[in-house]
Design a protein around this motif. Structure first.
Motif, PDB file in Angstrom:
ATOM      1  N   ILE A 141       0.841  -1.203   0.000  1.00 28.91           N
ATOM      2  CA  ILE A 141       0.000   0.000   0.000  1.00 28.91           C
ATOM      3  C   ILE A 141       0.873   1.250   0.000  1.00 28.91           C
ATOM      4  O   ILE A 141       0.507   2.272  -0.599  1.00 28.91           O
ATOM      5  CB  ILE A 141      -0.957  -0.005   1.207  1.00 28.91           C
ATOM      6  N   ILE A 142       2.020   1.182   0.659  1.00 27.91           N
ATOM      7  CA  ILE A 142       2.974   2.297   0.579  1.00 27.91           C
ATOM      8  C   ILE A 142       3.371   2.527  -0.870  1.00 27.91           C
ATOM      9  O   ILE A 142       3.412   3.673  -1.348  1.00 27.91           O
ATOM     10  CB  ILE A 142       4.216   2.010   1.451  1.00 27.91           C
ATOM     11  N   GLU A 143       3.626   1.435  -1.602  1.00 29.64           N
ATOM     12  CA  GLU A 143       3.994   1.565  -3.011  1.00 29.64           C
ATOM     13  C   GLU A 143       2.831   2.119  -3.839  1.00 29.64           C
ATOM     14  O   GLU A 143       3.035   2.925  -4.756  1.00 29.64           O
ATOM     15  CB  GLU A 143       4.433   0.208  -3.562  1.00 29.64           C
ATOM     16  N   LEU A 144       1.615   1.695  -3.523  1.00 32.25           N
ATOM     17  CA  LEU A 144       0.430   2.230  -4.217  1.00 32.25           C
ATOM     18  C   LEU A 144       0.320   3.729  -3.974  1.00 32.25           C
ATOM     19  O   LEU A 144       0.078   4.507  -4.912  1.00 32.25           O
ATOM     20  CB  LEU A 144      -0.826   1.514  -3.732  1.00 32.25           C
ATOM     21  N   ASN A 145       0.480   4.152  -2.717  1.00 33.24           N
ATOM     22  CA  ASN A 145       0.417   5.582  -2.402  1.00 33.24           C
ATOM     23  C   ASN A 145       1.461   6.368  -3.193  1.00 33.24           C
ATOM     24  O   ASN A 145       1.176   7.453  -3.719  1.00 33.24           O
ATOM     25  CB  ASN A 145       0.639   5.804  -0.910  1.00 33.24           C
ATOM     26  N   ARG A 146       2.671   5.812  -3.255  1.00 31.04           N
ATOM     27  CA  ARG A 146       3.745   6.510  -3.972  1.00 31.04           C
ATOM     28  C   ARG A 146       3.403   6.646  -5.457  1.00 31.04           C
ATOM     29  O   ARG A 146       3.689   7.685  -6.071  1.00 31.04           O
ATOM     30  CB  ARG A 146       5.060   5.767  -3.778  1.00 31.04           C
ATOM     31  N   PHE A 147       2.805   5.603  -6.021  1.00 31.44           N
ATOM     32  CA  PHE A 147       2.427   5.656  -7.433  1.00 31.44           C
ATOM     33  C   PHE A 147       1.399   6.756  -7.665  1.00 31.44           C
ATOM     34  O   PHE A 147       1.518   7.548  -8.600  1.00 31.44           O
ATOM     35  CB  PHE A 147       1.866   4.304  -7.867  1.00 31.44           C
ATOM     36  N   VAL A 148       0.391   6.814  -6.806  1.00 31.82           N
ATOM     37  CA  VAL A 148      -0.655   7.829  -6.958  1.00 31.82           C
ATOM     38  C   VAL A 148      -0.094   9.228  -6.705  1.00 31.82           C
ATOM     39  O   VAL A 148      -0.473  10.191  -7.380  1.00 31.82           O
ATOM     40  CB  VAL A 148      -1.839   7.516  -6.019  1.00 31.82           C
ATOM     41  N   ASP A 149       0.830   9.363  -5.765  1.00 31.34           N
ATOM     42  CA  ASP A 149       1.482  10.657  -5.537  1.00 31.34           C
ATOM     43  C   ASP A 149       2.216  11.109  -6.795  1.00 31.34           C
ATOM     44  O   ASP A 149       2.210  12.295  -7.148  1.00 31.34           O
ATOM     45  CB  ASP A 149       2.472  10.558  -4.376  1.00 31.34           C
ATOM     46  N   GLY A 150       2.846  10.139  -7.476  1.00 34.70           N
ATOM     47  CA  GLY A 150       3.530  10.462  -8.726  1.00 34.70           C
ATOM     48  C   GLY A 150       2.580  10.947  -9.796  1.00 34.70           C
ATOM     49  O   GLY A 150       2.897  11.878 -10.543  1.00 34.70           O
ATOM     50  N   LEU A 151       1.410  10.332  -9.865  1.00 37.03           N
ATOM     51  CA  LEU A 151       0.395  10.790 -10.830  1.00 37.03           C
ATOM     52  C   LEU A 151      -0.020  12.228 -10.541  1.00 37.03           C
ATOM     53  O   LEU A 151      -0.212  13.036 -11.458  1.00 37.03           O
ATOM     54  CB  LEU A 151      -0.832   9.890 -10.776  1.00 37.03           C
ATOM     55  N   ARG A 152      -0.173  12.549  -9.264  1.00 38.13           N
ATOM     56  CA  ARG A 152      -0.579  13.906  -8.887  1.00 38.13           C
ATOM     57  C   ARG A 152       0.494  14.916  -9.274  1.00 38.13           C
ATOM     58  O   ARG A 152       0.189  16.005  -9.766  1.00 38.13           O
ATOM     59  CB  ARG A 152      -0.847  13.978  -7.383  1.00 38.13           C
ATOM     60  N   ARG A 153       1.777  14.542  -9.096  1.00 37.15           N
ATOM     61  CA  ARG A 153       2.861  15.454  -9.474  1.00 37.15           C
ATOM     62  C   ARG A 153       2.882  15.676 -10.986  1.00 37.15           C
ATOM     63  O   ARG A 153       3.173  16.783 -11.452  1.00 37.15           O
ATOM     64  CB  ARG A 153       4.198  14.891  -8.991  1.00 37.15           C
ATOM     65  N   GLN A 154       2.546  14.629 -11.735  1.00 35.13           N
ATOM     66  CA  GLN A 154       2.500  14.764 -13.193  1.00 35.13           C
ATOM     67  C   GLN A 154       1.402  15.735 -13.636  1.00 35.13           C
ATOM     68  O   GLN A 154       1.558  16.448 -14.618  1.00 35.13           O
ATOM     69  CB  GLN A 154       2.257  13.405 -13.835  1.00 35.13           C
ATOM     70  N   ARG A 155       0.291  15.745 -12.857  1.00 27.91           N
ATOM     71  CA  ARG A 155      -0.803  16.658 -13.192  1.00 27.91           C
ATOM     72  C   ARG A 155      -0.403  18.093 -12.939  1.00 27.91           C
ATOM     73  O   ARG A 155      -0.982  19.025 -13.473  1.00 27.91           O
ATOM     74  CB  ARG A 155      -2.075  16.342 -12.378  1.00 27.91           C
ATOM     75  N   GLY A 156       0.585  18.243 -12.045  1.00 31.08           N
ATOM     76  CA  GLY A 156       1.078  19.583 -11.712  1.00 31.08           C
ATOM     77  C   GLY A 156       0.182  20.303 -10.770  1.00 31.08           C
ATOM     78  O   GLY A 156       0.216  21.513 -10.705  1.00 31.08           O
TER      79      GLY A 156
END
Length: 302
Positions: free
Chosen positions: A287-302
C-alpha cells in the motif's frame, strides 16, 4: 517446613511484584486512552458501531478509553503523529501514509473476512437505472471519490483508471471528494455524481450492504461496473511509544473481544467478520507503493 513454605510464598510474591508495578505505572501515566476512527460512515453510525467496543476496552483495560470520530482520514494520522491518539482504526492507505510521514505507529490487528481472507476491493458503482455499462461510457460525467487517503475510495481507483489510460481530472466532467464512503453513495443516489468509488468485500458485505441494513439506501438501486484487485484489509494501530505492558493488554483485549463480549463484536462487524488476527507494519508495504504511485500521478498533473 512452615518456614520453607513462607519463604517460597514470599519469593513468588516478589516475582509477581514487578509485573503488577509496571501495570500500575502505565495506568498512572495513561488515565485516559483515545481511540480514533476514520470517518468511513457518518458520525452517529460510528458511535453506534464503536461505542460498545470502546466501553469494553475501558472495562478490560481498567482505564478510560474515549472514542474520537475523526473529521477526515488525515486527522487520525496527525493525531497519532502528535501523540494525541493512542489507538487508531485505519484504512490501509491512511495507515501507509502514517508510516511514511513519520507517525510512530505499529499495526497489531487486521480485519478478517468471514471466508478467512484478509482483503477487499475497490468498486465503481453506478445507479441501476443509468445507461452506463463501462467506465468508457462515463466520459464527461461526474466521478465521486471518498478521501485522498482512502485506498478503495481514491488510490486504487486512480491506479485502476491509470491502467485504462484515463486521467480522472481530464476524462470526467468533475471529480468530487465526498468525505466518506456513505457520502459517496448518497451523492450517487442523489445524482450529484454519476459514478462512485467504494469498498466491497463480497456479495454479502460492503459499505453498500451496511447502508442498506441501516435503511439508508436500497442495494438493488446500484450496480458495479468495475472491481479492482484485492487490497489488504484495514488495521488497528497503537503508538509505538506505549509501554510494552499496555500494548500487550490492548492486543489481548482486541483479540479476545468476540469471546469476552460477543454483543460488542456483533455490533462492530454486523456479524460479517471473523475475529481479528495479528499483523505488523510490513503487511502494508504494497500500500505504501500504491500511495507513492498515486502521488507520482498527482505530481504529473502539476
Amino acid at each position: 517446613m512452615l518456614h520453607r513454605r513462607t519463604l517460597l510464598g514470599a519469593a513468588t510474591m516478589l516475582a509477581a511484584a514487578p509485573t503488577a508495578l509496571h501495570a500500575q505505572a502505565w495506568k498512572a501515566a495513561y488515565p485516559e486512552l483515545v481511540f480514533a476512527v476514520i470517518p468511513a460512515e457518518n458520525a452517529s453510525g460510528v458511535l453506534n458501531r464503536y461505542g460498545p467496543f470502546v466501553d469494553y476496552l475501558t472495562r478490560t483495560l481498567g482505564t478510560r478509553v474515549t472514542l474520537r470520530v475523526a473529521s477526515d482520514y488525515a486527522a487520525v494520522i496527525e493525531g497519532q503523529r502528535a501523540g494525541n491518539i493512542h489507538i487508531g482504526s485505519y484504512g490501509p492507505s491512511a495507515f501507509a501514509r502514517a508510516l511514511t510521514t513519520g507517525a510512530p505507529v505499529e499495526a497489531f490487528a487486521i480485519e478478517v473476512n468471514l471466508d478467512g481472507s484478509k482483503g477487499y476491493h475497490s468498486v465503481f458503482y453506478v445507479r441501476q437505472d443509468s445507461p452506463y455499462r463501462t467506465i468508457e461510457d462515463l466520459r464527461g460525467k461526474n466521478l465521486g471519490l471518498v478521501d485522498p487517503n482512502s485506498a478503495s475510495g481514491n488510490n486504487m481507483p486512480r491506479f485502476a483508471l491509470n491502467k485504462m489510460g484515463i486521467s480522472p481530472e481530464q476524462f470526467f466532467g468533475k471529480v468530487v471528494y465526498a468525505g466518506s464512503h456513505e457520502n459517496a453513495v448518497i451523492a450517487l443516489s442523489q445524482g450529484t455524481v454519476d459514478v462512485a468509488a467504494n469498498w466491497w468485500n463480497d456479495e454479502v458485505e460492503s459499505n453498500l450492504q451496511r447502508m442498506a441494513r441501516k435503511g439508508m439506501v436500497k442495494a438493488a438501486d446500484f450496480r458495479i461496473i468495475f472491481r479492482s484487485e484485492q487490497i489488504v484489509n484495514s488495521p488497528m494501530a497503537y503508538l509505538a511509544s506505549l509501554p510494552a505492558e499496555l500494548k500487550s493488554a490492548i492486543r489481548t483485549a482486541v483479540m479476545t473481544l468476540p469471546r469476552q463480549d460477543p454483543a460488542a463484536f456483533e455490533r462492530l462487524t454486523d456479524g460479517k467478520a471473523r475475529p481479528w488476527e495479528p499483523v505488523d507494519n510490513a503487511a502494508y508495504q504494497p500500500i505504501i507503493e500504491l500511495n507513492r504511485f498515486v502521488d507520482g500521478l498527482r505530481r504529473q498533473r502539476g
